[in-house]
Design a protein around this motif. Structure first.
Motif, mmCIF file in Angstrom:
data_model
loop_
_atom_site.group_PDB
_atom_site.id
_atom_site.type_symbol
_atom_site.label_atom_id
_atom_site.label_comp_id
_atom_site.label_asym_id
_atom_site.label_seq_id
_atom_site.Cartn_x
_atom_site.Cartn_y
_atom_site.Cartn_z
ATOM 1 N N LYS A 162 34.954 51.784 36.796
ATOM 2 C CA LYS A 162 35.922 50.769 36.380
ATOM 3 C C LYS A 162 35.335 50.082 35.139
ATOM 4 O O LYS A 162 34.423 49.272 35.235
ATOM 5 C CB LYS A 162 36.137 49.738 37.489
ATOM 6 C CG LYS A 162 36.727 50.308 38.763
ATOM 7 C CD LYS A 162 38.142 50.810 38.568
ATOM 8 C CE LYS A 162 38.746 51.279 39.891
ATOM 9 N NZ LYS A 162 40.135 51.808 39.724
ATOM 10 N N CYS A 168 41.196 44.484 37.743
ATOM 11 C CA CYS A 168 40.668 44.635 39.107
ATOM 12 C C CYS A 168 41.816 44.362 40.078
ATOM 13 O O CYS A 168 42.310 43.231 40.187
ATOM 14 C CB CYS A 168 39.510 43.670 39.334
ATOM 15 S SG CYS A 168 38.807 43.764 41.004
ATOM 16 N N SER A 169 42.237 45.411 40.773
ATOM 17 C CA SER A 169 43.392 45.295 41.655
ATOM 18 C C SER A 169 43.110 44.400 42.860
ATOM 19 O O SER A 169 44.038 43.799 43.420
ATOM 20 C CB SER A 169 43.820 46.685 42.147
ATOM 21 O OG SER A 169 42.742 47.311 42.841
ATOM 22 N N SER A 170 41.851 44.261 43.258
ATOM 23 C CA SER A 170 41.518 43.448 44.430
ATOM 24 C C SER A 170 41.280 41.987 44.091
ATOM 25 O O SER A 170 41.018 41.194 44.988
ATOM 26 C CB SER A 170 40.255 44.004 45.112
ATOM 27 O OG SER A 170 39.145 43.973 44.233
ATOM 28 N N SER A 171 41.369 41.600 42.803
ATOM 29 C CA SER A 171 41.100 40.219 42.392
ATOM 30 C C SER A 171 42.306 39.568 41.728
ATOM 31 O O SER A 171 42.160 38.740 40.821
ATOM 32 C CB SER A 171 39.897 40.172 41.435
ATOM 33 O OG SER A 171 38.737 40.614 42.092
ATOM 34 N N ARG A 172 43.478 39.945 42.145
ATOM 35 C CA ARG A 172 44.724 39.320 41.686
ATOM 36 C C ARG A 172 44.858 39.335 40.163
ATOM 37 O O ARG A 172 45.100 38.319 39.513
ATOM 38 C CB ARG A 172 44.799 37.877 42.181
ATOM 39 C CG ARG A 172 44.872 37.763 43.701
ATOM 40 C CD ARG A 172 44.960 36.307 44.132
ATOM 41 N NE ARG A 172 45.014 36.200 45.592
ATOM 42 C CZ ARG A 172 45.075 35.044 46.245
ATOM 43 N NH1 ARG A 172 45.133 33.895 45.542
ATOM 44 N NH2 ARG A 172 45.095 35.023 47.551
ATOM 45 N N TYR A 176 37.494 43.029 35.055
ATOM 46 C CA TYR A 176 36.072 43.206 35.384
ATOM 47 C C TYR A 176 35.200 42.563 34.313
ATOM 48 O O TYR A 176 35.443 42.708 33.107
ATOM 49 C CB TYR A 176 35.752 44.692 35.493
ATOM 50 C CG TYR A 176 36.242 45.324 36.796
ATOM 51 C CD1 TYR A 176 35.494 45.212 37.959
ATOM 52 C CD2 TYR A 176 37.435 46.044 36.826
ATOM 53 C CE1 TYR A 176 35.938 45.795 39.149
ATOM 54 C CE2 TYR A 176 37.881 46.638 38.000
ATOM 55 C CZ TYR A 176 37.124 46.501 39.163
ATOM 56 O OH TYR A 176 37.572 47.089 40.324
ATOM 57 N N ASP A 182 32.317 52.935 40.521
ATOM 58 C CA ASP A 182 33.205 52.713 41.656
ATOM 59 C C ASP A 182 32.979 53.728 42.781
ATOM 60 O O ASP A 182 32.893 53.352 43.948
ATOM 61 C CB ASP A 182 34.660 52.776 41.161
ATOM 62 C CG ASP A 182 35.630 52.345 42.233
ATOM 63 O OD1 ASP A 182 35.359 51.326 42.906
ATOM 64 O OD2 ASP A 182 36.655 53.023 42.419
ATOM 65 N N ARG A 215 29.683 49.412 43.028
ATOM 66 C CA ARG A 215 30.634 48.859 43.973
ATOM 67 C C ARG A 215 29.983 48.591 45.333
ATOM 68 O O ARG A 215 29.249 49.392 45.881
ATOM 69 C CB ARG A 215 31.807 49.821 44.149
ATOM 70 C CG ARG A 215 32.773 49.474 45.256
ATOM 71 C CD ARG A 215 33.563 48.224 44.915
ATOM 72 N NE ARG A 215 34.335 48.423 43.689
ATOM 73 C CZ ARG A 215 34.915 47.430 43.029
ATOM 74 N NH1 ARG A 215 34.784 46.184 43.456
ATOM 75 N NH2 ARG A 215 35.606 47.686 41.926
ATOM 76 N N GLU A 244 30.785 42.698 43.968
ATOM 77 C CA GLU A 244 32.004 42.526 44.747
ATOM 78 C C GLU A 244 33.087 41.949 43.833
ATOM 79 O O GLU A 244 32.811 41.092 42.991
ATOM 80 C CB GLU A 244 31.778 41.576 45.923
ATOM 81 C CG GLU A 244 30.822 42.090 46.981
ATOM 82 C CD GLU A 244 30.728 41.140 48.166
ATOM 83 O OE1 GLU A 244 31.762 40.941 48.834
ATOM 84 O OE2 GLU A 244 29.638 40.596 48.398
ATOM 85 N N GLY A 245 34.322 42.382 44.024
ATOM 86 C CA GLY A 245 35.426 41.845 43.217
ATOM 87 C C GLY A 245 35.283 42.200 41.757
ATOM 88 O O GLY A 245 34.906 43.311 41.377
#
Length: 482
Positions: A162, A168-172, A176, A182, A215, A244-245
């Motif tokens: 990434k 970052c799809s997991s951090s709204r 990055y 990843d 990751r 993380e994130g």
């Protein structure tokens, strides 16, 4: 022979889908009694019909690009073959290449290489080689940065990144803050000690940044690769971070510090195991709670046995010494009593004064001896009766010693006492015998109104036994009762 990855260099996703739709239309009009089969090494013959084929998304959540897949009857979720370049290809053939220049790590660019990446991740890794404690990788997107490791004409692994600044799809929707490694995977049958290290070195060389992320959580394969890299390049101890994130400062952990913590844990465990080797603990079966003791010392049970034997011997010696001292003291007491008796008695053929004798007999008859009968026959019956009911220590020709104030009186027991009384009466003068007979007659008259009964004397038998041991004569045979 060419393989899909070699044939799809110039092919697009639309071309693949158009070809799959045409084949699916022909399958609908096919005679069901003349179905086709595809022979696979691990699944045998798989029938090709409308119920065993279907489209699968190539990039996970992205539903825009699909490929047609064939499914075995026992597993309707994992494809065993893909329809590519107007024909069916098994999974093993999709991973092969006829291009000799494909060796080592190559960046994924063509549609054919994207399909190889999908097969390695979604089919090989997730369904065949993923560890139980590992989290499965998500499907790669159509624009992910990824490289495939080729080895001897076969795709054996991959890693994806990434890049910094990507979403970052997991951090709204946050981007990055650093480039993050990843995913990383190498097939087990092709995995070597430095396979992960080669991928990690290529990742570091491809992204020239001050800090790089991996990751969270790290797989065992990725953790081993980081350990080998930092051993080979110790100057990069601040380069690699577990992220993380999106990788903010509070979402990063230094991999070097993690490795040092693992080393401390390993060293402490080795020290503990070393102590166990030097002082091995042995389980004691006799202990109900699972006791342990070191074999360097003698068993505790053996020590207890030896101690008990020593204590038994010492107690036996002490008892013997105490018994001898007690016997000597009792002997001295008896001799002193006999000496005082000889001094106080007047010389009258060894008999005491009649008045004193009469008083002593009255006190003994009240406290110790039973009532005397009026005749010698009654006296014999009482003597026999007393000899039968008296304790064993008193029945074996022993003397009863009674100590009074200022006077010691000895009364023989049993048949021997009767004989001594007869001898004493025969040796007495006639006047004294008349006096004794008169006294006996008076006592018989006084007791004639009462029933003749035998009283068991109340005597402290422990003292009598001790004194009897000191003063008993030679053993006599007990006469049979009449």
């Amino acid at each position: 022979m060419s393989f899909p990855v070699d044939m799809l260099n110039t092919c697009s996703h639309e071309d693949l889908e158009s070809s799959a739709e045409g084949y699916l239309s022909d399958l609908r009009h096919q005679d069901p009694n003349h179905s086709e089969f595809l022979s696979l090494p691990d699944h045998g013959k798989v029938i090709i019909k409308l119920g065993t084929v279907g489209f699968v998304p190539l990039y996970g959540e992205e539903q825009t690009h699909k490929v047609l897949g064939l499914f075995a009857p026992r597993d309707s979720l994992t494809a065993v073959a893909l329809y590519l370049a107007n024909q069916w290809w098994s999974v093993d053939d999709i991973l092969r290449t006829s291009v000799t220049t494909r060796q080592g790590l190559h960046k994924v660019e063509s549609v054919g290489e994207r399909i190889v990446l999908y097969v390695l991740n979604r089919i090989i890794y997730r369904t065949q080689e993923m560890e139980r404690n590992e989290i499965p990788f998500l499907c790669h997107s159509s624009n992910d940065y990824a490289k495939i490791m080729w080895k001897k004409g076969e795709a054996v692994g991959f890693y994806s990144v990434k890049p910094k600044g990507s979403i970052c799809s997991s951090s709204r929707g946050q981007s990055y803050k650093l480039s993050v490694l990843d995913t990383m995977f190498v097939r087990k049958k092709h995995r070597e000690r430095e396979s992960g290290l080669i991928m990690l070195e290529d990742f570091v060389d491809s992204f020239r940044e001050a800090t790089l992320g991996l990751r969270y959580p790290l797989s065992s394969f990725m953790f081993t690769a980081c350990k080998l890299y930092l051993e080979k390049y110790p100057e990069d101890h601040n380069l690699l971070w577990e992220v993380e994130g999106a990788g903010y400062w509070f979402q990063k952990t230094s991999i070097m510090s993690t490795l040092q913590s693992e080393k401390l844990k390993t060293a402490s465990m080795d020290t503990f195991l070393g102590v166990l080797v030097i002082q091995p603990l042995v389980f004691s079966i006799n202990c109900p709670f699972g006791c342990f003791h070191t074999p360097l010392l003698p068993p505790p049970q053996a020590l207890n046995i030896n101690d008990s034997e020593m204590l038994t011997k010492e107690s036996t010696v002490v008892e013997k010494e105490g018994t001898e001292e007690q016997q000597e003291s009792e002997k001295m007491t008896t001799e002193n009593a006999a000496a005082s008796t000889s001094k106080e008695e007047p010389s009258n053929n060894g008999l005491p004064n009649p008045m004193v004798t009469e008083a002593a007999e009255e006190s003994v008859s009240e406290n110790v001896l039973p009532e005397v009968a009026s005749s010698l026959e009654d006296q014999d019956e009482e003597a026999d009766h007393n000899s039968q009911e008296a304790p064993i220590a008193l029945s074996q020709s022993s003397l009863i010693v009674v100590e009074l104030e200022g006077f010691s009186f000895q009364q023989p027991s049993g048949q021997e006492g009767q004989k001594n009384q007869l001898e004493e009466h025969s040796e007495e003068p006639p006047e004294q015998m008349d006096q004794h007979q008169q006294t006996a007659a008076e006592r018989a008259a006084d007791s004639s109104s009462e029933e003749a009964e035998v009283e068991i004397p109340i005597v402290d038998r422990r003292n009598l036994r001790r004194k009897a041991k000191c003063s008993k004569g030679p053993p006599k045979k007990k006469g049979k009762p009449a």
